[in-house]
Design a protein around this motif. Structure first.
Motif, short mmCIF file in Angstrom:
data_model
loop_
_atom_site.label_atom_id
_atom_site.label_comp_id
_atom_site.label_asym_id
_atom_site.label_seq_id
_atom_site.Cartn_x
_atom_site.Cartn_y
_atom_site.Cartn_z
N LYS A 71 0.84 -1.19 0.00
CA LYS A 71 0.00 0.00 0.00
C LYS A 71 0.88 1.24 0.00
O LYS A 71 1.91 1.29 0.65
N LEU A 72 0.45 2.24 -0.76
CA LEU A 72 1.19 3.50 -0.81
C LEU A 72 0.24 4.65 -1.14
O LEU A 72 -0.83 4.45 -1.70
N ASP A 73 0.67 5.84 -0.76
CA ASP A 73 -0.03 7.07 -1.12
C ASP A 73 0.92 7.92 -1.95
O ASP A 73 2.03 8.24 -1.49
N ALA A 74 0.50 8.28 -3.14
CA ALA A 74 1.34 9.05 -4.05
C ALA A 74 0.74 10.43 -4.28
O ALA A 74 -0.48 10.57 -4.48
N GLU A 75 1.59 11.45 -4.23
CA GLU A 75 1.15 12.82 -4.49
C GLU A 75 1.38 13.17 -5.96
O GLU A 75 2.42 12.83 -6.54
N ILE A 76 0.40 13.83 -6.55
CA ILE A 76 0.51 14.32 -7.92
C ILE A 76 0.19 15.81 -7.91
O ILE A 76 -0.85 16.21 -7.39
N ASP A 77 1.07 16.63 -8.48
CA ASP A 77 0.92 18.08 -8.38
C ASP A 77 1.40 18.72 -9.68
O ASP A 77 2.50 18.42 -10.16
N ALA A 78 0.58 19.59 -10.24
CA ALA A 78 0.93 20.25 -11.50
C ALA A 78 1.53 21.64 -11.30
O ALA A 78 1.71 22.38 -12.27
N THR A 79 1.89 21.99 -10.06
CA THR A 79 2.35 23.35 -9.78
C THR A 79 3.56 23.73 -10.64
O THR A 79 3.58 24.80 -11.26
N ASP A 80 4.58 22.88 -10.67
CA ASP A 80 5.79 23.20 -11.45
C ASP A 80 5.47 23.36 -12.93
O ASP A 80 5.97 24.27 -13.60
N GLN A 81 4.62 22.49 -13.45
CA GLN A 81 4.27 22.55 -14.88
C GLN A 81 3.47 23.81 -15.20
O GLN A 81 3.66 24.44 -16.24
N GLU A 83 3.66 26.63 -13.58
CA GLU A 83 4.56 27.79 -13.49
C GLU A 83 5.33 28.02 -14.78
O GLU A 83 5.68 29.15 -15.11
N THR A 84 5.59 26.94 -15.51
CA THR A 84 6.32 27.07 -16.78
C THR A 84 5.37 27.08 -17.98
O THR A 84 5.82 26.95 -19.12
N ALA A 85 4.08 27.20 -17.72
CA ALA A 85 3.05 27.25 -18.77
C ALA A 85 3.09 26.01 -19.66
O ALA A 85 2.93 26.10 -20.88
N PHE A 92 -5.18 20.43 -19.33
CA PHE A 92 -5.82 19.28 -18.69
C PHE A 92 -5.52 19.13 -17.19
O PHE A 92 -6.09 18.27 -16.54
N GLY A 93 -4.59 19.92 -16.66
CA GLY A 93 -4.17 19.70 -15.28
C GLY A 93 -3.47 18.36 -15.17
O GLY A 93 -2.64 18.00 -16.02
N ILE A 94 -3.82 17.58 -14.13
CA ILE A 94 -3.21 16.26 -13.96
C ILE A 94 -4.12 15.14 -14.46
O ILE A 94 -3.89 13.96 -14.16
N HIS A 95 -5.14 15.48 -15.21
CA HIS A 95 -6.05 14.47 -15.76
C HIS A 95 -5.31 13.33 -16.48
O HIS A 95 -5.63 12.15 -16.26
N PRO A 96 -4.33 13.63 -17.36
CA PRO A 96 -3.70 12.53 -18.11
C PRO A 96 -3.03 11.48 -17.22
O PRO A 96 -3.18 10.27 -17.46
N LEU A 97 -2.30 11.92 -16.17
CA LEU A 97 -1.64 10.96 -15.30
C LEU A 97 -2.66 10.18 -14.47
O LEU A 97 -2.53 8.96 -14.29
#
Length: 216
Positions: A71-81, A83-85, A92-97
């Motif tokens: 079992k694991l909990d994974a964080e997904i965050d689009a902040t860096d992406q 910031e670089t447009a 799409f935000g993080i929809h694809p992943l």
């Protein structure tokens, strides 16, 4: 924060992830790399022994490898992406992943349509759809066939168009012992042999450390 860019001389970080493989040909179909490695990984091993109630001498017998769950909990965050447009993150935000992870537990739409066509044509028995072989990879020492048993997504932030831009994904997996005749079976055996090799690297202790001089 992108730590690799903040500290360019840091060693390259190896990431965990999931790989989908064609169970017949062994061809890799999809590689899903976790954006950030989880802080913790919980593994549970349930031994498979002879059922209680039999001969007492049977108590030491094992019927097979333990049932291992991860079992694991994974964080997904689009902040860096964002910031670089980054074009994909902006649209799409993080929809694809998220979708890449979700489709692991879906039969493909093409398979569903094909089965529906068989049913419409009067086929009486339709075989269950065969899913890709799912591998959980956590370094070169842990490449293991698994089946997803629990999967939840908590979306924590959204852009103005309601695309998720931050989420926590909780995965529960059961390690699959598929036998010796399939691709996943050989990978499971290699996983167990790797454990045996690593265990051999651990020096044995002394009975004196346990406060005894010998076994009665």
């Amino acid at each position: 924060m992108n730590f690799m860019s903040a500290f360019p001389n840091s060693p390259r970080l190896v990431k965990g992830g999931v790989v989908l493989v064609d169970p017949d040909s062994g061809v890799v179909q999809k590689i899903i790399v976790l954006q950030y490695n989880p802080d913790t990984l919980t593994r549970t091993l349930a031994p498979q022994g002879v059922k209680e109630g039999g001969d007492r001498s049977e108590a030491l017998r094992l019927t097979g490898p333990p049932i291992e769950t991860i079992k694991l909990d994974a964080e997904i965050d689009a902040t860096d992406q964002l910031e670089t447009a980054d074009a994909q993150a902006t649209q799409f935000g993080i929809h694809p992943l998220l979708a890449s992870l979700e489709i692991i537990v879906y039969p493909s739409s093409a398979q569903l349509q094909a089965n529906n066509a068989l049913a419409q044509s009067g086929t009486l028995e339709i075989a269950p759809i065969i899913a890709p072989l799912t591998l959980f990879i956590w370094s070169k020492n842990r490449i293991v066939p698994v089946r997803l048993t629990d999967f939840s997504i908590t979306e924590e932030a959204f852009d103005p168009n309601l695309n998720p831009i931050r989420a926590k994904v909780s995965l529960g997996m059961r390690v699959n012992d598929l036998g010796f005749d399939v691709k996943g079976g050989s990978l499971f055996m290699a996983y167990q042999q790797q454990k045996e090799n690593l265990a051999a690297q651990s020096p044995g202790g002394a009975l004196s450390a346990l406060g005894i001089g010998g076994i009665p």
